[in-house]
Structure formats: structure tokens, C-alpha cells
Design a protein around this motif. Structure first.
Motif, PDB file in Angstrom:
ATOM      1  N   ILE A   6      42.119 -11.048  60.156  1.00 26.71           N
ATOM      2  CA  ILE A   6      42.926  -9.788  59.528  1.00 26.71           C
ATOM      3  C   ILE A   6      44.263 -10.065  59.900  1.00 26.71           C
ATOM      4  CG2 ILE A   6      40.782  -8.421  59.587  1.00 26.71           C
ATOM      5  CD1 ILE A   6      41.717  -7.065  62.006  1.00 26.71           C
ATOM      6  N   ASP A   7      45.080  -9.447  58.932  1.00 23.36           N
ATOM      7  CA  ASP A   7      46.613  -9.367  59.229  1.00 23.36           C
ATOM      8  C   ASP A   7      46.899  -8.171  60.032  1.00 23.36           C
ATOM      9  OD1 ASP A   7      49.314  -9.325  59.042  1.00 23.36           O
ATOM     10  OD2 ASP A   7      49.440  -9.179  56.847  1.00 23.36           O
ATOM     11  N   ASP A  31      45.213   4.110  58.566  1.00 29.07           N
ATOM     12  CA  ASP A  31      44.441   2.974  58.771  1.00 29.07           C
ATOM     13  C   ASP A  31      44.833   2.385  60.242  1.00 29.07           C
ATOM     14  OD1 ASP A  31      43.552   2.980  56.311  1.00 29.07           O
ATOM     15  OD2 ASP A  31      44.499   1.416  55.610  1.00 29.07           O
ATOM     16  N   GLN A  88      46.127  -4.898  57.718  1.00 28.89           N
ATOM     17  CA  GLN A  88      46.755  -5.007  56.377  1.00 28.89           C
ATOM     18  C   GLN A  88      45.717  -5.616  55.486  1.00 28.89           C
ATOM     19  OE1 GLN A  88      50.104  -3.609  55.734  1.00 28.89           O
ATOM     20  NE2 GLN A  88      49.184  -2.683  57.651  1.00 28.89           N
ATOM     21  N   ASN A  89      45.518  -5.380  54.246  1.00 30.23           N
ATOM     22  CA  ASN A  89      44.927  -6.037  53.308  1.00 30.23           C
ATOM     23  C   ASN A  89      43.343  -6.305  53.900  1.00 30.23           C
ATOM     24  OD1 ASN A  89      46.951  -6.228  51.486  1.00 30.23           O
ATOM     25  ND2 ASN A  89      47.743  -7.891  52.548  1.00 30.23           N
ATOM     26  N   ALA A  90      42.503  -5.496  54.554  1.00 35.37           N
ATOM     27  CA  ALA A  90      41.442  -5.479  55.067  1.00 35.37           C
ATOM     28  C   ALA A  90      40.250  -4.648  54.599  1.00 35.37           C
ATOM     29  CB  ALA A  90      41.604  -5.345  56.679  1.00 35.37           C
ATOM     30  N   GLY A  91      40.415  -4.382  53.304  1.00 34.84           N
ATOM     31  CA  GLY A  91      39.247  -3.512  52.703  1.00 34.84           C
ATOM     32  C   GLY A  91      38.036  -4.121  53.044  1.00 34.84           C
ATOM     33  N   TRP A  92      37.637  -5.327  53.136  1.00 32.24           N
ATOM     34  CA  TRP A  92      36.265  -5.859  53.512  1.00 32.24           C
ATOM     35  C   TRP A  92      35.968  -5.492  54.893  1.00 32.24           C
ATOM     36  CZ3 TRP A  92      36.574  -8.904  57.678  1.00 32.24           C
ATOM     37  CH2 TRP A  92      37.602  -9.492  58.016  1.00 32.24           C
TER      38      TRP A  92
END
Length: 263
Positions: A6-7, A31, A88-92
Motif C-alpha cells: 500500500i502507498d 482515511d 493512498q489508493n487502497a480501496g481494496w
């Protein structure tokens, strides 16, 4: 299960802190990802709608969309280490997070990774940020792996899981052990002994913990009166509720509410 990295390039930190007489970290909005290892003392973590109580030797993983708050018990000494960040960008990851245990015993692997991060220092924007991010991802994978191992080593019968779920969903009702046992089709004697073996406490104790934890949540997050909250979470009178809050948090309901408002 190994997750993709994850970022966490923004605000990824490690650290440790001692609370001499209790205290609070937060609330943190938006978040947020956090690991906490409690080395000494106890604590409560409020992560969106979930409230988790931690004792010394336990580690918690929290992933929130709205609100995170860490509370060290008032009037007590505690020492914790942490890792946190803004994913960041970690919807999954948010989709999968509900499958992970909210806390586990802090295994040597988890503690080692946490200590490596702490030794790097708190700073969030320096030449070591990439290493912090790698350690945080390693910590996430270690936590998930260790949670799976612990669950496999101590399988919980489906009957007991159903009983716990029933208590979680109906704690405000007028429940008896006999009634819960009837719902999951076991004898009251078996329910008490098996629940204590696998959950670490009796069903009655778990029921009262659900009530006092949710009652504390309402005290801190709503304007309902103490009496209204007491009846809403299943107490037959406000005095009993106040006594349980005092035992759990070492302060009165009014003091607990004032602490939240003063944060």
C-alpha cells in the motif's frame, strides 16, 4: 494471504509514548491506518463504529474512513508503540479489512518490526521514508499472518461464534444465559464453559462488556442523558450503569463525557 503493498508516502510514522496518568491521541479524521502495541497498561481504541479494548501484550490494527481515537485509561500508567499513516489508493484494503482480527497478542515478529520502525525515528519526510513504508507493509502482512496462525491454533466452534454474534446484536435486550443457549441449541452449562475457554470470559461478562463499551460510546458521541443511555444499552437502572462505567474506565459517566468534550 499476502497483500499488495500500500502507498503510505504521506504521513507514515512510527513512535512510542508513555502516558503517566492516562491520556488521549486523536481524534484523527479521514482515511487512516494504525497499529498499536500496548506494552504496559490498557487502552481503548475507537475506530469508526468499532470500539476495542486492549491490555498489555496485545496489538491492534485499525483502518478508518471517518474517525480514529486512542484513549489510555485515565489515572493509570501505560506505554505503547505505534505505526500509522494515510493510505493512498487502497480501496481494496478497506474492502478486506473486515476480515482481519481487530487485535491479537503482540507476537515477537510483530514486536520486532514495530521496534525497527520506532528506531528509525518519528519524522515523516526524510531519506528514511521509503524504509518506513516498507516496514509498515511488512507489519501489515505479519499482523494478518499471525492473526491467521493464532486463529488456526485455537479454532472457535461455530456454536460459540454464533453465541457471540447473538450477544453483539442483542446486548441491549433482557437476555439470560438460558435464552442465548437456546438460540444456539446447546445447554447453558456447555455455553458458559466453552465460551470462557475460547473467548477468555463468560457470556455474562462479555454481555456486560458490550453494554458498558457501547454506553461509553454514546456518552462520548451523543447528547443523550445518562439515564437514557443506561436503559438504551440494557441496564435496568442508571446507578448500575454508572457503577459499571466507573469500574471499566475509573471515572464517572459525567467525567467520561467531559473528557471527550475537552479533547
Amino acid at each position: 494471504m499476502r497483500l499488495p503493498p500500500i502507498d503510505l508516502s504521506r504521513e507514515n510514522t512510527f513512535g512510542e509514548l508513555t502516558y503517566e496518568t492516562g491520556g488521549q491521541y486523536g481524534p484523527i479524521m479521514g482515511d487512516y491506518l494504525a497499529f498499536i502495541v500496548v506494552h504496559i497498561g490498557s487502552a481503548t481504541i475507537e475506530a469508526d463504529d468499532r470500539v476495542t479494548r486492549l491490555e498489555a501484550g496485545q496489538c491492534a490494527f485499525s483502518l478508518t474512513h471517518e474517525r480514529y481515537n486512542y484513549i489510555a485509561q485515565e489515572g493509570t500508567f501505560s506505554h505503547v508503540s505505534w505505526c500509522d499513516g494515510r493510505p493512498q489508493n487502497a480501496g481494496w484494503l478497506y474492502q478486506e479489512a473486515g476480515k482481519f482480527a481487530p487485535f491479537i497478542d503482540a507476537t515477537p515478529q510483530v514486536q520486532t518490526l514495530m521496534q525497527l520502525g520506532v528506531d528509525l525515528g518519528i519524522g515523516d519526510r526524510d531519506s528514511r521514508s521509503g524504509l518506513r513504508e516498507a516496514l509498515t507493509n511488512a507489519l501489515l502482512n505479519a499482523y494478518i499472518y499471525e492473526a491467521g496462525v493464532l486463529a488456526a491454533e485455537k479454532p472457535v466452534p461455530q456454536t460459540i461464534l454464533r453465541a457471540r454474534r447473538y450477544l453483539d446484536e442483542h446486548f441491549a435486550g433482557d437476555l439470560t444465559i438460558e435464552h442465548v443457549a437456546e438460540q444456539v441449541r446447546v445447554s447453558p452449562q456447555y455455553l458458559v464453559s466453552a465460551f470462557k475457554k475460547h473467548m477468555g470470559m463468560t457470556p455474562a461478562r462479555y454481555l456486560w462488556r458490550c453494554r458498558v463499551d457501547y454506553g461509553a460510546h454514546l456518552l462520548q458521541r451523543t447528547g443523550l442523558s445518562i439515564s437514557e443511555i443506561a436503559y438504551k444499552v440494557g441496564y435496568k437502572n442508571p446507578y448500575h450503569f454508572s457503577r459499571q462505567v466507573k469500574l471499566a474506565f475509573d471515572c464517572s459517566p459525567t467525567e467520561l463525557r467531559e473528557q471527550a468534550r475537552g479533547a
